[in-house]
Design a protein around this motif. Sequence first.
Motif, mmCIF file in Angstrom:
data_model
loop_
_atom_site.group_PDB
_atom_site.id
_atom_site.type_symbol
_atom_site.label_atom_id
_atom_site.label_comp_id
_atom_site.label_asym_id
_atom_site.label_seq_id
_atom_site.Cartn_x
_atom_site.Cartn_y
_atom_site.Cartn_z
ATOM 1 N N VAL A 151 0.704 -1.173 0.048
ATOM 2 C CA VAL A 151 0.064 0.088 -0.073
ATOM 3 C C VAL A 151 0.870 1.412 -0.143
ATOM 4 O O VAL A 151 1.967 0.984 0.523
ATOM 5 C CB VAL A 151 -0.884 0.023 1.331
ATOM 6 N N ILE A 152 0.434 2.236 -0.517
ATOM 7 C CA ILE A 152 1.192 3.600 -1.027
ATOM 8 C C ILE A 152 0.671 4.478 0.159
ATOM 9 O O ILE A 152 -0.744 4.953 0.081
ATOM 10 C CB ILE A 152 1.253 4.210 -2.105
ATOM 11 N N LEU A 153 1.366 5.067 0.853
ATOM 12 C CA LEU A 153 0.658 6.445 2.003
ATOM 13 C C LEU A 153 1.509 7.411 1.351
ATOM 14 O O LEU A 153 2.848 7.348 1.161
ATOM 15 C CB LEU A 153 1.530 6.180 3.270
ATOM 16 N N ALA A 154 0.499 8.463 0.952
ATOM 17 C CA ALA A 154 1.158 9.531 0.347
ATOM 18 C C ALA A 154 0.539 10.780 0.922
ATOM 19 O O ALA A 154 -0.815 10.918 1.110
ATOM 20 C CB ALA A 154 1.096 9.581 -0.922
ATOM 21 N N THR A 155 1.310 11.977 0.829
ATOM 22 C CA THR A 155 0.773 13.193 1.393
ATOM 23 C C THR A 155 0.158 14.236 -0.221
ATOM 24 O O THR A 155 1.107 13.890 -0.918
ATOM 25 C CB THR A 155 1.740 13.929 2.129
ATOM 26 N N GLY A 156 -1.173 14.645 0.096
ATOM 27 C CA GLY A 156 -1.330 15.432 -1.148
ATOM 28 C C GLY A 156 -1.074 16.907 -1.024
ATOM 29 O O GLY A 156 -1.196 17.712 -1.864
ATOM 30 N N HIS A 157 -0.194 17.202 0.387
ATOM 31 C CA HIS A 157 0.286 18.579 0.425
ATOM 32 C C HIS A 157 1.402 18.688 -0.483
ATOM 33 O O HIS A 157 2.278 18.065 -0.580
ATOM 34 C CB HIS A 157 0.411 18.920 1.686
ATOM 35 N N ARG A 158 1.236 19.796 -1.278
ATOM 36 C CA ARG A 158 2.528 20.181 -2.230
ATOM 37 C C ARG A 158 3.578 20.997 -1.808
ATOM 38 O O ARG A 158 3.321 22.277 -1.728
ATOM 39 C CB ARG A 158 1.758 20.680 -3.478
ATOM 40 N N ALA A 159 4.625 20.192 -1.280
ATOM 41 C CA ALA A 159 5.599 21.196 -0.691
ATOM 42 C C ALA A 159 6.466 21.698 -1.799
ATOM 43 O O ALA A 159 6.556 20.989 -2.842
ATOM 44 C CB ALA A 159 6.328 20.192 0.164
ATOM 45 N N PRO A 160 6.950 22.731 -1.876
ATOM 46 C CA PRO A 160 7.572 23.287 -3.056
ATOM 47 C C PRO A 160 8.793 22.707 -3.348
ATOM 48 O O PRO A 160 9.012 22.494 -4.508
ATOM 49 C CB PRO A 160 8.089 24.948 -2.365
ATOM 50 N N ASP A 161 9.477 21.998 -2.606
ATOM 51 C CA ASP A 161 10.801 21.227 -2.856
ATOM 52 C C ASP A 161 10.636 19.897 -3.051
ATOM 53 O O ASP A 161 11.471 18.905 -3.187
ATOM 54 C CB ASP A 161 11.831 21.677 -1.819
ATOM 55 N N GLN A 162 9.073 19.334 -2.992
ATOM 56 C CA GLN A 162 9.102 18.101 -3.249
ATOM 57 C C GLN A 162 7.578 17.627 -3.704
ATOM 58 O O GLN A 162 6.567 17.913 -3.175
ATOM 59 C CB GLN A 162 9.013 17.458 -1.751
ATOM 60 N N GLN A 163 7.664 17.225 -4.967
ATOM 61 C CA GLN A 163 6.424 16.947 -5.775
ATOM 62 C C GLN A 163 6.349 15.281 -5.791
ATOM 63 O O GLN A 163 7.066 14.844 -6.312
ATOM 64 C CB GLN A 163 6.242 17.685 -6.916
ATOM 65 N N ALA A 164 5.155 14.832 -5.574
ATOM 66 C CA ALA A 164 4.951 13.237 -5.800
ATOM 67 C C ALA A 164 4.700 13.226 -7.369
ATOM 68 O O ALA A 164 4.106 14.000 -8.075
ATOM 69 C CB ALA A 164 3.837 12.916 -5.108
#
Length: 264
Positions: A151-164
């Motif tokens: 299972v993948i746990l991911a944050t939907g918050h878009r940090a400026p230096d880190q994009q999924a």
Amino acid sequence: MTSLAGLSPSFLPGTVWLVGAGPGDPGLLTIHALNALRNADVVVHDALVDPGILSIAREGAVLEYAGKRGGQPSAAQSDICERLITLAQEGRRVVRLKGGDPFIFGRGGEEALALAGAGIPFRIVPGVSSGLASLAIHGIPATMRATNHAVILATGHRAPDQQADWAALARTGVPIVLYMAVTNLPDIVAELVEGGLPGSTSALAVHGVTTSRENVVETTLEHLPRLVEEGVIRSPAIVAVGAIATLRSAIQNHLLDYGVEAAQ
């Protein structure tokens, strides 16, 4: 009979405990978390910590709000870290209380590094992750032999230096559990579909799990943006996408829950 206090380490002055408060229901606190709250001089807490949990803090404890909410004025993480260090250096017993688990999208890692750098002794008290609890409480296993081995746990918050790379995650075929994703959910859905995930893929969203505000929405990937726009899915929510989202219907009629009906 062993007392609960006897099951937990001593909370020494000048130390910080990074404590997970779980998804909201005080009954899901760990014994260590409970005793930390009963012994703390100061509780520095996040926005998503339920008031019922804060009420457990010992009489006379100082409650300091340090919440971080997307799109709203929030304390800078560096300021929170400095505050924890200052309080510990003053000889206080400090609880840093976070919804869910402090090390799963809770910035507990940043705070642990800051405390270690300042020479402050600290303890980690894991909590029940809100993402996994939102599924489990509604009869949805995060992994199941018949559907998925990962299972993948991911944050939907878009940090400026880190994009999924959502398209890449879609191509794995692995169910995805999204934290803090409501604001960016339309864009995330578009990228998942672009990556090959069918719009008909099952999805489920849970808002305010285990609290009186709880709401459950069962839908499909393609309908998530509309439900956000209509306010049916609102922040903070956990969103699950993939095969596991279909499992609730098979057992929900026999599952004891928190008295919440699913919205369609």
